[in-house]
Write an enzyme that holds these catalytic residues in place. Structure first.
Site, PDB file in Angstrom:
ATOM      1  CG  ASP A   1     145.188  72.223 -52.316  1.00 49.65           C
ATOM      2  OD1 ASP A   1     145.728  73.334 -52.399  1.00 49.65           O
ATOM      3  OD2 ASP A   1     145.553  71.233 -52.985  1.00 49.65           O
TER       4      ASP A   1
ATOM      5  CB  ALA B   1     154.178  85.172 -56.010  1.00 47.36           C
TER       6      ALA B   1
ATOM      7  CG  ASN C   1     145.356  80.625 -55.090  1.00 46.64           C
ATOM      8  OD1 ASN C   1     146.026  81.502 -55.631  1.00 46.64           O
ATOM      9  ND2 ASN C   1     145.900  79.516 -54.608  1.00 46.64           N
TER      10      ASN C   1
ATOM     11  CG  ASP D   1     139.112  68.119 -59.182  1.00 43.32           C
ATOM     12  OD1 ASP D   1     139.243  69.201 -59.798  1.00 43.32           O
ATOM     13  OD2 ASP D   1     139.311  67.024 -59.727  1.00 43.32           O
ATOM     14  CB  VAL D   2     138.036  74.030 -58.889  1.00 45.49           C
ATOM     15  CG1 VAL D   2     138.343  74.535 -57.486  1.00 45.49           C
ATOM     16  CG2 VAL D   2     139.284  73.995 -59.760  1.00 45.49           C
TER      17      VAL D   2
ATOM     18  CE1 TYR E   1     148.444  79.366 -64.755  1.00 45.12           C
ATOM     19  CE2 TYR E   1     150.010  81.080 -65.360  1.00 45.12           C
ATOM     20  CZ  TYR E   1     149.227  80.466 -64.416  1.00 45.12           C
ATOM     21  OH  TYR E   1     149.205  80.935 -63.121  1.00 45.12           O
TER      22      TYR E   1
ATOM     23  CE  LYS F   1     146.293  81.956 -63.496  1.00 45.85           C
ATOM     24  NZ  LYS F   1     145.528  81.874 -62.220  1.00 45.85           N
TER      25      LYS F   1
END
Length: 262
Positions: free
Chosen positions: A49, A203, A104, A77-78, A170, A174
């Site tokens: 994370d 969710a 994720n 950090d991706v 966003y 996605k």
């Protein structure tokens, strides 16, 4: 109609002996629920994370329940290629193999396109789409070098299919994750790696509450056939299915985890 969440489903050792990497796994969201479900199914898990403190807390909780030998953490950090490389290197060094990757990590927010600066657009796409690309590439390189085999599960969203005001950045990210999943799956099939994605609708978790208005959450909940949001572990169950042998003939698929009206 409003229904209560179903009873929590116990683990069945579907992933015994496997090693998994889960990004954005700190806290009580889908990533954290997925890490716990993978452990319940017998896997060893490397959680990452960008929030180092929350990550350490999550690692300690999981290690207390499942054993420190099965849980490892590393901040990542991706958007940083060096950190992504270090994460996957750690998984192989610690556990000797890499079987499952759950991408994720994602970043949202609400802004009308007419008011959105380049920086906001680029940040959402860099974390959500480019981050998934970086981690998928890192995983595929290692899985291919190891002789093939393995599973990658990406976290997309129904917003990649359906329009919503204030979500152009966003939604674009996605939708890109969905397209990336399909194309990567065709390439990875040559060496026995499956690549699929889940596409949740709603969710509920603490991080979502912080970035979404109560009015919008109420509206989104009203669209669900069950009259309630999904629990993060209900999405994690589908991720476990895609990571397991029960989905052995599935690749390039985007599974909607949703009760939204058609």
């Amino acid at each position: 109609m409003t229904s209560a969440p179903p009873p929590y489903v116990p683990g069945h050792r579907l992933l015994a002996g496997r090693t998994a990497v889960v990004t954005a796994a700190a806290g009580a969201g889908i990533g954290g629920a997925t890490a716990k479900r993978l452990l319940e199914e017998g896997a060893s898990v490397v959680v990452s994370d960008a929030h180092a403190r929350r990550l350490k807390e999550s690692e300690a909780e999981l290690a207390a329940e499942f054993g420190a030998d099965r849980v490892t953490s590393l901040p990542c950090d991706v958007t940083d290629e060096a950190q992504v490389t270090a994460l996957f290197d750690l998984a192989e060094e610690r556990h000797g193999r890499l079987d499952i990757v759950v991408n994720n990590a994602g970043l949202g927010g609400t802004a009308d396109l007419v008011d959105m600066p380049d920086e906001q657009w680029n940040k959402v796409l860099d974390v959500t789409l480019n981050g998934t690309f970086r981690c998928t590439r890192a995983a595929l390189r290692r899985m291919k070098a190891a002789g093939g085999g393995g599973v990658i599960v990406n976290n997309a969203s129904v917003i990649g299919w359906r329009a919503q005001k204030g979500q152009s950045h966003y939604a674009a990210a996605k939708a890109g994750v969905m397209a990336l999943t399909r194309c990567a799956a065709l390439e990875a099939a040559d060496y026995g790696v499956r690549v699929n994605a889940v596409s949740p609708s709603l969710a509920m978790h603490p991080h979502l509450v912080k970035v979404t208005t109560p009015e919008l959450l109420e509206e989104l909940t009203s669209r669900e056939a069950f009259g309630r949001h999904a629990e993060p572990w209900e999405v994690a169950n589908v991720i476990v299915f895609l990571a397991s042998g029960y989905s052995s003939y599935m690749t390039g698929e985007i599974l909607s985890v949703s009760s939204q009206h058609a």
